[in-house]
Design a protein around this motif. Structure first.
Motif, PDB file in Angstrom:
ATOM      1  N   LEU A  42       8.734   0.548  -4.351  1.00  0.00           N
ATOM      2  CA  LEU A  42       9.617   1.343  -3.486  1.00  0.00           C
ATOM      3  C   LEU A  42      10.076   2.613  -4.195  1.00  0.00           C
ATOM      4  N   GLU A  43      10.429   2.478  -5.457  1.00  0.00           N
ATOM      5  CA  GLU A  43      10.880   3.634  -6.222  1.00  0.00           C
ATOM      6  C   GLU A  43       9.771   4.681  -6.326  1.00  0.00           C
ATOM      7  N   GLN A  44       8.560   4.236  -6.641  1.00  0.00           N
ATOM      8  CA  GLN A  44       7.436   5.169  -6.742  1.00  0.00           C
ATOM      9  C   GLN A  44       7.122   5.796  -5.388  1.00  0.00           C
ATOM     10  N   GLY A  45       7.231   5.005  -4.330  1.00  0.00           N
ATOM     11  CA  GLY A  45       6.992   5.534  -2.985  1.00  0.00           C
ATOM     12  C   GLY A  45       8.004   6.591  -2.597  1.00  0.00           C
ATOM     13  N   LEU A  46       9.265   6.343  -2.936  1.00  0.00           N
ATOM     14  CA  LEU A  46      10.307   7.330  -2.642  1.00  0.00           C
ATOM     15  C   LEU A  46      10.064   8.627  -3.412  1.00  0.00           C
ATOM     16  N   LEU A  47       9.733   8.509  -4.678  1.00  0.00           N
ATOM     17  CA  LEU A  47       9.476   9.704  -5.483  1.00  0.00           C
ATOM     18  C   LEU A  47       8.281  10.482  -4.940  1.00  0.00           C
ATOM     19  N   LYS A  48       7.235   9.760  -4.560  1.00  0.00           N
ATOM     20  CA  LYS A  48       6.050  10.426  -4.001  1.00  0.00           C
ATOM     21  C   LYS A  48       6.397  11.109  -2.686  1.00  0.00           C
ATOM     22  N   GLY A  49       7.186  10.420  -1.844  1.00  0.00           N
ATOM     23  CA  GLY A  49       7.591  11.005  -0.568  1.00  0.00           C
ATOM     24  C   GLY A  49       8.448  12.248  -0.747  1.00  0.00           C
ATOM     25  N   LEU A  50       9.359  12.209  -1.706  1.00  0.00           N
ATOM     26  CA  LEU A  50      10.192  13.381  -1.973  1.00  0.00           C
ATOM     27  C   LEU A  50       9.354  14.564  -2.456  1.00  0.00           C
ATOM     28  N   LEU A  51       8.393  14.281  -3.328  1.00  0.00           N
ATOM     29  CA  LEU A  51       7.529  15.345  -3.837  1.00  0.00           C
ATOM     30  C   LEU A  51       6.680  15.938  -2.713  1.00  0.00           C
ATOM     31  N   GLU A  52       6.132  15.080  -1.852  1.00  0.00           N
ATOM     32  CA  GLU A  52       5.323  15.573  -0.736  1.00  0.00           C
ATOM     33  C   GLU A  52       6.169  16.400   0.236  1.00  0.00           C
ATOM     34  N   GLY A  53       7.405  15.960   0.460  1.00  0.00           N
ATOM     35  CA  GLY A  53       8.310  16.719   1.328  1.00  0.00           C
ATOM     36  C   GLY A  53       8.651  18.077   0.735  1.00  0.00           C
ATOM     37  N   LYS A  54       8.913  18.098  -0.571  1.00  0.00           N
ATOM     38  CA  LYS A  54       9.224  19.353  -1.256  1.00  0.00           C
ATOM     39  C   LYS A  54       8.026  20.301  -1.182  1.00  0.00           C
ATOM     40  N   HIS A  76       3.181  35.371   5.090  1.00  0.00           N
ATOM     41  CA  HIS A  76       2.037  35.299   6.006  1.00  0.00           C
ATOM     42  C   HIS A  76       0.726  35.164   5.229  1.00  0.00           C
ATOM     43  N   GLN A  77       0.777  34.353   4.189  1.00  0.00           N
ATOM     44  CA  GLN A  77      -0.373  34.057   3.332  1.00  0.00           C
ATOM     45  C   GLN A  77      -0.563  32.547   3.301  1.00  0.00           C
ATOM     46  N   ASP A  78      -1.781  32.112   2.978  1.00  0.00           N
ATOM     47  CA  ASP A  78      -2.072  30.686   2.864  1.00  0.00           C
ATOM     48  C   ASP A  78      -1.357  30.099   1.631  1.00  0.00           C
ATOM     49  N   GLY A  79      -0.652  29.015   1.825  1.00  0.00           N
ATOM     50  CA  GLY A  79       0.108  28.392   0.737  1.00  0.00           C
ATOM     51  C   GLY A  79      -0.556  27.171   0.134  1.00  0.00           C
ATOM     52  N   GLU A  80      -1.837  27.004   0.355  1.00  0.00           N
ATOM     53  CA  GLU A  80      -2.558  25.835  -0.167  1.00  0.00           C
ATOM     54  C   GLU A  80      -2.516  25.741  -1.689  1.00  0.00           C
ATOM     55  N   TRP A  81      -2.402  26.865  -2.359  1.00  0.00           N
ATOM     56  CA  TRP A  81      -2.381  26.869  -3.824  1.00  0.00           C
ATOM     57  C   TRP A  81      -1.195  26.059  -4.363  1.00  0.00           C
ATOM     58  N   LEU A  82      -0.171  25.883  -3.559  1.00  0.00           N
ATOM     59  CA  LEU A  82       1.014  25.132  -3.999  1.00  0.00           C
ATOM     60  C   LEU A  82       0.711  23.649  -4.230  1.00  0.00           C
ATOM     61  N   LYS A  83      -0.353  23.158  -3.602  1.00  0.00           N
ATOM     62  CA  LYS A  83      -0.723  21.748  -3.787  1.00  0.00           C
ATOM     63  C   LYS A  83      -1.113  21.446  -5.237  1.00  0.00           C
ATOM     64  N   GLU A  84      -1.487  22.462  -5.978  1.00  0.00           N
ATOM     65  CA  GLU A  84      -1.891  22.289  -7.375  1.00  0.00           C
ATOM     66  C   GLU A  84      -0.698  22.348  -8.333  1.00  0.00           C
ATOM     67  N   CYS A  85       0.476  22.609  -7.815  1.00  0.00           N
ATOM     68  CA  CYS A  85       1.656  22.766  -8.671  1.00  0.00           C
ATOM     69  C   CYS A  85       2.244  21.422  -9.092  1.00  0.00           C
ATOM     70  N   SER A  86       2.817  21.429 -10.277  1.00  0.00           N
ATOM     71  CA  SER A  86       3.548  20.261 -10.768  1.00  0.00           C
ATOM     72  C   SER A  86       4.932  20.247 -10.116  1.00  0.00           C
ATOM     73  N   PRO A  87       5.661  19.145 -10.204  1.00  0.00           N
ATOM     74  CA  PRO A  87       7.021  19.130  -9.658  1.00  0.00           C
ATOM     75  C   PRO A  87       7.917  20.213 -10.275  1.00  0.00           C
ATOM     76  N   GLU A  88       7.726  20.463 -11.556  1.00  0.00           N
ATOM     77  CA  GLU A  88       8.524  21.500 -12.219  1.00  0.00           C
ATOM     78  C   GLU A  88       8.186  22.887 -11.683  1.00  0.00           C
ATOM     79  N   GLN A  89       6.895  23.116 -11.430  1.00  0.00           N
ATOM     80  CA  GLN A  89       6.478  24.402 -10.863  1.00  0.00           C
ATOM     81  C   GLN A  89       7.032  24.579  -9.451  1.00  0.00           C
ATOM     82  N   LEU A  90       7.099  23.500  -8.696  1.00  0.00           N
ATOM     83  CA  LEU A  90       7.686  23.595  -7.353  1.00  0.00           C
ATOM     84  C   LEU A  90       9.173  23.939  -7.441  1.00  0.00           C
TER      85      LEU A  90
END
Length: 118
Positions: free
Chosen positions: A55-67, A80-94
């Protein structure tokens, strides 16, 4: 008379062996019961701990995906640019992205600052 004494001794010895046998039998039953109870307790605790960790890992993953989803939307709405590059970011980079997206910074500079942060 000696035969009777020997018979008594045989009964005494037999009785002692019976007591030892009964004790060993009870001991074996106790050991098996303890093993079974220990195994059941271990499984119960293991399941509980596993569920809590899951549950803890699921919550953390869900929070990261939401962020990530919010960051991507903000980037696309603002620049007005594609933001797909953000998927490669670490939590700290986000987190760095979130700090800079609210400032008056160009999309190239923002991307460069975020990706250069390690």
């Amino acid at each position: 008379m000696k035969f009777i004494k020997d018979k008594k001794k045989v009964k005494e010895v037999d009785a002692r062996y019976q007591v030892q046998y009964d004790f060993q039998e009870w001991h074996d039953v106790d050991v098996e019961y303890a093993k079974k109870a220990g195994l059941e307790e271990g499984l119960r605790v293991g399941k509980k701990v596993g569920l809590e960790q899951g549950l803890e890992q699921g919550l953390l993953k869900g929070l990261l995906e939401g962020k990530l989803e919010i960051a991507k939307r903000q980037y696309e709405m603002k620049y007005h640019q594609d933001g797909e590059w953000l998927k490669e970011c670490s939590p700290e980079q986000l987190d760095i992205f979130i700090q800079f997206i609210l400032t008056d910074i160009g999309y190239k500079e923002l991307k460069e600052k975020v990706l250069s942060f390690l």
